[in-house]
Design a protein around this motif. Structure first.
Motif, PDB file in Angstrom:
ATOM      1  N   ASP A  26       0.847  -1.196   0.000  1.00  0.00           N
ATOM      2  CA  ASP A  26       0.000   0.000   0.000  1.00  0.00           C
ATOM      3  C   ASP A  26       0.880   1.241   0.000  1.00  0.00           C
ATOM      4  O   ASP A  26       2.051   1.180   0.397  1.00  0.00           O
ATOM      5  CB  ASP A  26      -0.856   0.057   1.273  1.00  0.00           C
ATOM      6  N   ASP A 201      -8.386  -2.080   1.197  1.00  0.00           N
ATOM      7  CA  ASP A 201      -9.300  -3.138   1.644  1.00  0.00           C
ATOM      8  C   ASP A 201      -8.804  -3.871   2.889  1.00  0.00           C
ATOM      9  O   ASP A 201      -9.567  -4.617   3.497  1.00  0.00           O
ATOM     10  CB  ASP A 201      -9.577  -4.131   0.503  1.00  0.00           C
ATOM     11  N   GLY A 202      -7.541  -3.647   3.276  1.00  0.00           N
ATOM     12  CA  GLY A 202      -7.052  -4.230   4.526  1.00  0.00           C
ATOM     13  C   GLY A 202      -7.903  -3.774   5.706  1.00  0.00           C
ATOM     14  O   GLY A 202      -8.125  -4.526   6.661  1.00  0.00           O
TER      15      GLY A 202
HETATM   16 CA    CA Z   1      -5.022  -5.034  -0.082  1.00  0.00          CA
END
Ligand code: CA
Length: 250
Positions: A26, A201-202
């Protein structure tokens, strides 16, 4: 375009590797004077995901900052900035075959000062999201570009089934994987005290929206709220990298 200067905003960003992954693919960045904020979640073998997300953040911010004054509109600026990120990644992959196929999600916020007040512009590709907390309510502004989200929209999956689907990580739009990309762009008036959350989305895999809302309501300091969100995602397993960026309009 006029800008919102840093003193009218509270901004914080935080990115964390999580509890399982060995690298953080990320990336996030912002330029407060230009009113630009971005979160990216890279993908690709070896170190490619990391390269893609960092390239995207850098080129998005750089293009947005440099072309802000001459751009025809906020929408054009966003569209072109996403294309600049796309080209930077795609061209690097052409030069370095070991990075072939790398790409990244992108979610960005642009705050534009107009005569009618502040406008919030949101651009995204992939499953990184933008939420807005207003008057105590958290609203998801973006819809994921993912296989399961499309199936939910077509009525083939329930939201609950989608969350548990083995295919939930498959995204249908990404920056950098092909020679062009069409970002989805929306805009709306921003109000004083609006709090915008950009996240990978983590965060949303580990936390339900009501848990996110509770943390944002309990912690007014944006920096601490970022830390609390990531800590909670890690407490729930931290199976992915987690990135959060909070922007409060003052
Ligand atoms: Ca991810």
């Amino acid at each position: 375009m006029a800008t919102i200067t840093a003193r009218n905003l509270e901004v914080a960003g935080y990115t964390d590797r999580g509890r399982v992954r060995s690298v953080n693919e990320d990336a996030c960045g912002f330029h407060a004077d230009a009113g630009l904020f971005v979160v990216c979640d890279g993908m690709g073998g070896a170190a490619a995901g990391e390269v893609a997300s960092h390239l995207a953040v850098e080129s998005f911010i750089q293009y947005g900052r440099e072309h802000r004054a001459e751009s025809a509109s906020a929408e054009a600026l966003l569209r072109e900035s996403v294309l600049a990120a796309n080209s930077a990644i795609y061209q690097r992959a052409q030069r370095q075959p070991e990075l072939e196929g790398m790409g990244t999600t992108l979610v960005a916020l642009l705050l534009e000062e107009t005569e009618a007040g502040t406008r919030a512009w949101v651009a995204h590709a992939g499953d990184s999201r933008c939420y807005r907390l207003r008057a105590g309510k958290l609203q998801q502004l973006t819809l994921d570009h993912s296989l399961v989200e499309e199936q939910v929209r077509m009525g083939r999956l329930t939201r609950r089934e989608a969350e548990r689907s083995p295919y939930r990580a498959i995204i249908t739009r990404a920056v950098g994987t092909t020679d062009t990309v069409e970002a989805e762009i929306m805009h709306m008036p921003a109000e004083t005290d609006d709090l915008y959350l950009l996240c990978s989305d983590g965060l949303t895999r580990e936390l339900q929206d009501d848990e996110i809302c509770k943390i944002l309501l309990a912690e007014p300091d944006v920096q601490l709220a970022c830390v609390h969100l990531v800590a909670k995602a890690n407490a729930h397993g931290g199976r992915d990298n987690t990135t959060v960026m909070l922007v409060r309009v003052r």
